[in-house]
Scaffold this active site. Structure first.
Site, PDB file in Angstrom:
ATOM      1  CG  ASN A 109      -1.981  -1.053   1.175  1.00 26.00           C
ATOM      2  OD1 ASN A 109      -2.751  -1.127   0.226  1.00 26.00           O
ATOM      3  ND2 ASN A 109      -2.009  -1.926   2.189  1.00 26.00           N
ATOM      4  CG  MET A 111       5.967   2.912  -2.847  1.00 26.16           C
ATOM      5  SD  MET A 111       7.272   1.829  -3.488  1.00 26.16           S
ATOM      6  CE  MET A 111       7.824   2.764  -4.919  1.00 26.16           C
ATOM      7  CE  LYS A 112      -2.217  -0.465  -3.337  1.00 24.03           C
ATOM      8  NZ  LYS A 112      -3.045  -1.360  -2.514  1.00 24.03           N
ATOM      9  CG  HIS A 145       0.844  -1.912  -6.872  1.00 22.06           C
ATOM     10  ND1 HIS A 145       0.085  -2.292  -7.947  1.00 22.06           N
ATOM     11  CD2 HIS A 145       0.035  -1.979  -5.791  1.00 22.06           C
ATOM     12  CE1 HIS A 145      -1.139  -2.600  -7.518  1.00 22.06           C
ATOM     13  NE2 HIS A 145      -1.192  -2.425  -6.221  1.00 22.06           N
ATOM     14  CG  ASN A 201      -4.296  -1.500 -10.061  1.00 21.52           C
ATOM     15  OD1 ASN A 201      -4.155  -2.541 -10.705  1.00 21.52           O
ATOM     16  ND2 ASN A 201      -4.490  -1.495  -8.744  1.00 21.52           N
ATOM     17  CD  GLU A 202      -8.293  -3.189  -9.489  1.00 30.09           C
ATOM     18  OE1 GLU A 202      -9.195  -2.485  -9.013  1.00 30.09           O
ATOM     19  OE2 GLU A 202      -7.736  -4.110  -8.864  1.00 30.09           O
ATOM     20  CD  GLU A 306      -2.404  -6.835  -7.380  1.00 30.27           C
ATOM     21  OE1 GLU A 306      -3.461  -7.131  -6.792  1.00 30.27           O
ATOM     22  OE2 GLU A 306      -2.194  -5.719  -7.867  1.00 30.27           O
ATOM     23  CD1 TRP A 354      -2.314  -8.750  -2.222  1.00 24.87           C
ATOM     24  CD2 TRP A 354      -0.680  -8.073  -3.598  1.00 24.87           C
ATOM     25  NE1 TRP A 354      -2.311  -7.367  -2.243  1.00 24.87           N
ATOM     26  CE2 TRP A 354      -1.326  -6.930  -3.084  1.00 24.87           C
ATOM     27  CE3 TRP A 354       0.388  -7.897  -4.492  1.00 24.87           C
ATOM     28  CZ2 TRP A 354      -0.947  -5.620  -3.425  1.00 24.87           C
ATOM     29  CZ3 TRP A 354       0.766  -6.593  -4.821  1.00 24.87           C
ATOM     30  CH2 TRP A 354       0.102  -5.486  -4.291  1.00 24.87           C
TER      31      TRP A 354
HETATM   32  C1  XIL Z   1      -4.914  -4.298  -1.428  1.00 24.18           C
HETATM   33  C2  XIL Z   1      -4.062  -4.441  -0.194  1.00 24.18           C
HETATM   34  O1  XIL Z   1      -3.604  -5.778  -0.104  1.00 24.18           O
HETATM   35  C3  XIL Z   1      -4.861  -4.072   1.027  1.00 24.18           C
HETATM   36  O2  XIL Z   1      -4.051  -4.055   2.180  1.00 24.18           O
HETATM   37  C4  XIL Z   1      -5.514  -2.703   0.841  1.00 24.18           C
HETATM   38  O3  XIL Z   1      -6.367  -2.435   1.935  1.00 24.18           O
HETATM   39  C5  XIL Z   1      -6.294  -2.629  -0.453  1.00 24.18           C
HETATM   40  O4  XIL Z   1      -5.449  -2.992  -1.530  1.00 24.18           O
HETATM   41  N1  XIL Z   1      -5.607  -5.232  -6.359  1.00 24.18           N
HETATM   42  C6  XIL Z   1      -4.545  -4.387  -6.220  1.00 24.18           C
HETATM   43  C7  XIL Z   1      -3.886  -4.235  -4.895  1.00 24.18           C
HETATM   44  O5  XIL Z   1      -4.055  -3.851  -7.224  1.00 24.18           O
HETATM   45  O6  XIL Z   1      -3.337  -2.969  -4.711  1.00 24.18           O
HETATM   46  C8  XIL Z   1      -4.839  -4.556  -3.784  1.00 24.18           C
HETATM   47  O7  XIL Z   1      -4.116  -4.522  -2.557  1.00 24.18           O
HETATM   48  C9  XIL Z   1      -5.491  -5.897  -4.000  1.00 24.18           C
HETATM   49  C10 XIL Z   1      -6.304  -5.875  -5.277  1.00 24.18           C
END
Ligand code: XIL
Length: 397
Positions: A109, A111-112, A145, A201-202, A306, A354
């Site tokens: 988390n 580097m978000k 990430h 992402n997504e 992940e 992950w």
């Molecule tokens: C998740 C983390 O594992 C959690 O700790 C956080 O609360 C939410 O994010 N897809 C992604 C990741 O790209 O960044 C996510 O990680 C899981 C789903």
């Protein structure tokens, strides 16, 4: 790591003996459910690794091979700055395994955007810097990430009252400043520590563009702009598009492949695709190799970014059963095998898990799923054996 208490062992054996072995799971749609509170635990529980009983239970095994040594590409796992700084017994064990079995790290988390973009034109890179420093000291690559993700937006940006142009300028400034900042870290040979970024992402929701703050404020082409901003900030760092259910949802995968082909046609920079790979023990089936082949056929780098495997998607078990543990081992072997055998060497960016212990997983859900490679005492589960076999190119089917 390879021992377990007798009491634990007896409990496991009793539980295994009682398992129903039911396979009445019905059709399942995989992928992370939106109502899970992932909550990234940072707990410091001491482990119980204090005797020498050989592991013979049904869920764990005595590992003899380390993941990174059997793979032809980097093997990653997730970290946080706080865990890396911690000297608790559990986190000391975590770091030992991290350095033995892995050579690539991703911030779960830290580097978000929500963590680093603290205010208008204001950034806090301290957690990421600590992760990069750890990577440098211990010979890990860092995968960045993620620059833009609809689930990680700082409150102030969510509530931003400026114009759309001012909003876009903030996001552009963030992407460029972040990429430029982390481009500075180099190992002793002058190679960058942060090799890559998940830039977006997504972006997709199924096969449609997901409606988000970014589509609303910038437009449906925010993703193209983001890749261009990132490239302007660093000509060399590898730029990834990352998403879930690329394996398992054919429509979504096709939409992503079209997007990538448009990028290539229009000279929008992109180097790779991250397949998150949040799998279930029985999903996907035949689409797993098909998806890896299709993504590989784009010619870009392929990252399993992940990986985890839920065993209780339908909430129909209250304890891990032998049958589910075996199915999970098989699914991990399939993931490792198909990635290794399908993706050409030059496109193998790596495979990232992950999480470590089941209880550390974002999918642990209060103890009702066991998605990872290590049990709560850091013993290697048989899922680990499956992944090792897959990476060794042992065909599971
Ligand atoms: C998740 C983390 O594992 C959690 O700790 C956080 O609360 C939410 O994010 N897809 C992604 C990741 O790209 O960044 C996510 O990680 C899981 C789903």
């Amino acid at each position: 790591m390879k021992t377990v208490k007798i009491v634990m062992l007896m409990i496991l054996l009793v539980v295994a003996g009682c398992s129903s072995g039911s396979d009445d799971t019905g059709p399942q749609v995989g992928g992370p459910s939106d109502d899970i509170d992932p909550g990234g635990s940072d707990d410091d529980n001491p482990d119980n690794d204090d005797d020498d009983v050989p592991v013979v239970g049904p869920f764990v095994y005595d590992a003899t091979e380390d993941l990174k040594n059997v793979a032809s590409f980097p093997i990653g796992n997730i970290v946080s700055a706080s865990k890396l700084a911690s000297t608790s017994t559990a986190n000391t064990t975590f770091k030992q395994i991290l350095n033995t079995e892995y050579n690539s790290i991703t911030a779960e988390n830290d580097m978000k955007m929500a963590n680093m973009f603290t205010g208008p034109d204001t950034y806090d890179f301290s957690d990421g810097d600590a992760i990069v420093a750890y990577a440098k000291e211990n010979g890990h690559r860092v995968h960045g990430h993620a620059l833009i993700w609809h689930q990680s937006i700082p409150n102030w940006l969510n509530n931003f009252t400026g114009t759309d142009e001012e909003f876009e300028a903030q996001v552009e400034g963030y992407v460029k400043a972040t990429v430029a900042h982390f481009a500075e870290a180099e190992d002793d040979d002058g190679n960058p520590i942060v090799a890559s970024w998940d830039v977006v992402n997504e972006y997709f929701d199924g096969s449609s563009v997901r409606s988000s703050l970014f589509t609303q404020r910038i437009g449906n082409d925010f993703h193209e702009k983001a890749f261009q901003w990132a490239r302007e900030a660093d000509p060399d760092v590898k730029l990834f598009y990352n998403d879930y259910n690329i394996a398992g949802q054919v429509d979504k995968r096709n939409a992503i492949i079209s997007m990538v082909n448009n990028f290539i046609t229009n000279s929008i920079p992109i180097d790779g695709i991250g397949m998150q790979m949040h799998l279930n023990h029985d999903w996907p089936s035949s689409d797993l190799p098909l998806s890896i082949q299709a993504i590989s056929d784009t010619g870009l780098l392929v990252h399993i970014s992940e990986l985890d495997v839920k065993v209780n998607y339908g909430d129909d078990i209250t304890e891990l059963t032998e049958e589910r543990a075996a199915a999970q081992e098989f699914q991990y072997q399939r993931a490792g095998y198909y990635y290794t055998s399908i993706v050409p060497l030059a496109q193998q960016f790596g495979l990232t898990l992950w999480g470590f212990r089941d209880q550390d997983s974002w999918l642990y859900d209060g103890g009702s799923d066991w998605p990872l490679l290590y049990d709560n005492d850091f013993n290697t589960k048989i899922s680990h054996r499956g992944l090792v076999a897959g990476l060794n190119e042992e065909n599971p089917e």
